[in-house]
Design a protein around this motif. Structure first.
Motif, short mmCIF file in Angstrom:
data_model
loop_
_atom_site.label_atom_id
_atom_site.label_comp_id
_atom_site.label_asym_id
_atom_site.label_seq_id
_atom_site.Cartn_x
_atom_site.Cartn_y
_atom_site.Cartn_z
N GLU A 93 0.95 -1.43 -0.44
CA GLU A 93 0.08 -0.03 -0.26
C GLU A 93 1.23 0.98 -0.05
O GLU A 93 1.47 1.55 0.85
N VAL A 114 -2.60 1.72 -8.46
CA VAL A 114 -1.88 0.54 -7.77
C VAL A 114 -2.45 -0.17 -8.79
O VAL A 114 -3.83 0.34 -9.69
N THR A 115 -2.18 -1.39 -10.04
CA THR A 115 -2.43 -2.36 -10.52
C THR A 115 -2.88 -3.67 -10.19
O THR A 115 -1.85 -3.54 -8.49
N GLU A 116 -3.31 -4.62 -10.49
CA GLU A 116 -3.52 -5.57 -10.18
C GLU A 116 -2.33 -6.10 -9.41
O GLU A 116 -2.10 -7.43 -8.08
N TYR A 117 -1.10 -6.02 -10.09
CA TYR A 117 0.40 -6.69 -9.78
C TYR A 117 0.73 -5.76 -8.70
O TYR A 117 2.95 -6.38 -8.83
N THR A 140 2.41 -1.79 -7.53
CA THR A 140 2.51 -0.28 -8.68
C THR A 140 3.98 0.25 -9.45
O THR A 140 4.92 0.08 -9.12
#
Length: 267
Positions: free
Chosen positions: A204, A247-250, A252
């Motif tokens: 995060e 952020v992406t699912e993989y 940042t």
């Protein structure tokens, strides 16, 4: 700009990504002239990448220099596998001058903190043994959002009286062409290049976590006596950086440009 107070634990949270440019720099350093080379690492921090020098030159006498007691406390001196020695000492890179010939003077992500650092090149080149090398890498991302947004916030009406001008601008480093010009003018065979890494950071608010270890240190130092204001500034940075680095699912993606130089003194 106040001298930043460093937090080794925070800095080392991204140790793998921070070390990669150093390994790429070392890959371009030619063989050194001495059988048991004398090596200086300027701005060694906690010494984690200084130790990589001992893997490349296990018989060398390597000294890491830094002006942060907090960083030096984490460094681990001792003998090396090839009969060399790794040690650490307090020094200010702005004034450090070798007292003996060196085969390699290297600096990893430090010179951007030293105004006028290129003016030190003549002294350092003069201190190299014939065939010795000066090698360094510096961030080249001072116009990236991770710096620009912090400067804009520090210069806003809320903060400018305390923080305006405290953060570095893009003139903290030179262009690759200017480094090449300066080093060749000193009689060196120079290899200068740039690379943009795209780090994929987990967790995060990872870009905030990254800058808390480096770029944000002057602000954190300046506001150290006012925890409420310090946390307010950090929250504002977090919000700005979230927008700039989604952020992406993989994870940042965090593009980071670096400038490298390897200059070999005429042997």
């Amino acid at each position: 700009m106040p001298t930043p107070v460093w937090d080794p634990a925070q800095y080392l949270r991204h140790a793998g990504h921070r070390a990669r440019p150093f390994t790429d720099l070392l890959a371009r350093v030619p063989d050194l002239p001495g059988d048991r080379p004398r090596i200086a690492d300027l701005g060694c921090g906690p010494g984690n990448v200084t130790a990589l020098l001992a893997h490349r030159w296990p018989g060398a006498h390597i000294t890491g220099y830094d002006n942060s007691p907090e960083m030096l406390e984490k460094a681990q001196p001792g003998p090396t596998a090839g009969g060399g020695r790794l040690d650490f000492a307090h020094a200010d890179v702005r004034t450090w001058t070798p007292t003996e010939p060196h085969d390699l003077i290297v600096s990893n992500a430090t010179l951007q903190w030293i105004p006028g650092h290129a003016d030190r090149f003549p002294d350092w080149i003069a201190a190299l043994a014939p065939g010795g090398t000066l090698a360094f890498q510096v961030p080249g991302n001072f116009d990236a959002p991770s710096h620009r947004l912090l400067r804009e916030l520090a210069g806003s009406p809320r903060w400018r009286d305390r923080l305006a001008g405290i953060l570095r601008h893009d003139d903290a480093v030179h262009t690759p062409v200017d480094y090449l010009r300066r080093l060749t003018a000193l009689g060196c065979a120079a290899d200068v290049w740039e690379t943009t890494y795209v780090h994929l950071l987990p967790g995060e608010d990872p870009v905030l976590d990254w800058v808390k270890g480096t770029a944000l240190r002057p602000v954190l130092t300046a506001l150290a006596d006012d925890p409420e204001d310090r946390e307010e500034f950090v929250r504002a940075c977090r919000d700005a950086l979230r927008g700039a680095y989604p952020v992406t699912e993989y994870g940042t993606p965090f593009p980071f440009r670096r400038v490298f130089a390897v200059a070999r003194k005429d042997g």
